[in-house]
Enzyme design. Structure first.
Site, PDB file in Angstrom:
ATOM      1  N   SER A 272      -3.282 -11.323  -5.833  1.00  0.00           N
ATOM      2  CA  SER A 272      -2.214 -11.691  -4.893  1.00  0.00           C
ATOM      3  C   SER A 272      -2.779 -11.860  -3.497  1.00  0.00           C
ATOM      4  CB  SER A 272      -1.185 -10.560  -4.907  1.00  0.00           C
ATOM      5  OG  SER A 272      -0.311 -10.675  -3.814  1.00  0.00           O
TER       6      SER A 272
ATOM      7  N   TYR B   3       1.695  -0.972  -4.608  1.00  0.00           N
ATOM      8  CA  TYR B   3       1.599  -2.193  -5.422  1.00  0.00           C
ATOM      9  C   TYR B   3       0.419  -3.045  -4.947  1.00  0.00           C
ATOM     10  CZ  TYR B   3       2.233  -7.073  -6.514  1.00  0.00           C
ATOM     11  OH  TYR B   3       1.984  -8.364  -6.886  1.00  0.00           O
TER      12      TYR B   3
ATOM     13  N   LYS C 222      -3.549  -4.214  -6.691  1.00  0.00           N
ATOM     14  CA  LYS C 222      -4.196  -5.533  -6.801  1.00  0.00           C
ATOM     15  C   LYS C 222      -5.601  -5.464  -6.211  1.00  0.00           C
ATOM     16  CE  LYS C 222      -0.917  -7.725  -8.875  1.00  0.00           C
ATOM     17  NZ  LYS C 222      -1.082  -8.048 -10.296  1.00  0.00           N
TER      18      LYS C 222
END
Ligand code: UFG
Length: 334
Positions: free
Chosen positions: A124, A149, A153
């Site tokens: 991302s 979150y 990544k």
């Protein structure tokens, strides 16, 4: 030879399965249905005329992962499965670290044990945080994550770096900007649970009368109209990038064991631009009001897509209006 698509019934996963099948790949979907619906399987079948193999289990179940890899001839893995709600990740960080990193480790273990190569990983643009320069190139420094979150990544990218280096398998991490839209057939799309956290589902639900008005989070950003800027990419364009990346690995065209590509349009749009584009393409008027900034939001992020365009040979084709139109048609079907 089959392609394993984890999280293949989710928003990006389902669109990628459609494109894979359109390109003649045989697909095995692994999905635990934690944030997806089984009906999506029939919808994929209805779009492509092919029913993909479906395995319902959790990737934290190591036994099941190993069995899957032992029992199938696999040509590549596209790993989407992950928890993705930024706010929830702040409340339940352990769940996010366990789900997102545990599942990746199990997939990698099984891949390596069965001598599989070719992994495409969903990363991302969140790894860049608020980048110092626009547009953002793949060489921009990664910043401290704004949420657990985002951190999953970033850590996942580190895991790929270390493991591709040690075991010499091949992987491509695609750093997505903001995926939006739906399949033009309106048979698959985004299925947010509860109140949408992301802009486009909130926009379409407001236009549909499910929500009273859209709250625009902040009009005091240092941008031309004061609202925050993102790079919104049509999910079908994004799905196609996975097929191009997978073929690159299968055809051994990759230059290093691990490559990173930004997947965006290269164009930044403000929240007000999105509202205008939505109204133009759907002829629906949107109720909205400006409120305070949302905590943790950055001012702007849009991709330099030169590397994806020239090296990967992929380019976004669909416009913001087109994506918003497809998202609206999908909303109307709900
Ligand atoms: N926004 C609003 N009102 C809303 C929802 C969003 O004004 O109701 C604004 C946000 O403030 C932001 C823009 O619309 O400026 C886009 O917001 P999204 O929530 O749709 O997307 P984000 O860029 O915040 O989030 C995306 C991905 C996440 C990722 C995050 C971090 O969806 O998965 O980028 O880079 F973690």
């Amino acid at each position: 030879m089959k392609i394993v698509v984890t999280g293949g019934l989710g928003f990006i996963g389902s669109h990628t399965v459609v494109e894979l099948q359109n390109e003649g790949f045989k697909v095995i979907i692994v999905d635990n249905l934690s944030n997806s619906k089984i009906e999506v399987l029939n919808q994929i079948t209805s779009i492509t005329g092919i029913k993909p193999q479906f395995e319902q289990f959790d990737l934290l179940d190591k036994e099941r992962v190993n069995t899957l890899f032992n029992n199938n001839k696999i040509a590549g893995i596209i790993h989407f499965a992950a928890s993705k709600a930024v706010g929830e990740s702040v409340e339940k960080p352990l769940l996010y670290y366990q789900n997102n990193l545990g599942s990746l480790l199990n997939v990698l273990d099984a891949m390596l044990a069965t001598k599989q190569d070719h992994l495409i990983f969903s990363s991302s643009c969140t790894v860049y945080g608020q980048a110092d320069q626009m547009p953002i190139t793949e060489n921009a420094p990664r910043k401290d994550a704004e949420s657990p979150y985002g951190n999953t990544k970033k850590i996942a990218e580190d895991i790929l770096l270390d493991t591709t280096n040690a075991y010499k398998y091949n992987a491509i991490a695609l750093r997505y900007f903001n995926p939006i839209g739906a399949h033009p057939s309106a048979k698959i799309g985004e299925l947010p649970i509860g109140i949408p956290q992301n802009l486009i589902p909130y926009v379409t639900q407001t236009a549909a009368g499910i929500r009273k008005e859209l709250a625009v989070f902040g009009a005091d950003y240092p941008t031309p109209d004061g609202t925050a800027i993102r790079d919104y990419i049509h999910v079908v364009d994004l799905a196609k990038a996975h097929i191009v990346a997978l073929k690159r690995l299968i055809e051994k065209k990759n230059k290093t064991n691990l490559e990173f590509f930004n997947i965006g349009t290269g164009k930044g749009s403000s929240v007000l631009d999105v509202i205008k584009a939505f109204e133009n393409s759907t002829k629906k008027k949107l109720n909205y009001k400006i409120v305070a900034r949302r905590e943790g939001d950055i001012t702007e992020a849009y991709a330099d897509t030169t590397l994806a365009n020239t090296e990967l040979g992929w380019k976004a084709e669909k416009s913001l209006e087109n994506a918003l139109y497809d998202a609206w048609q999908w909303q109307l079907k709900q």
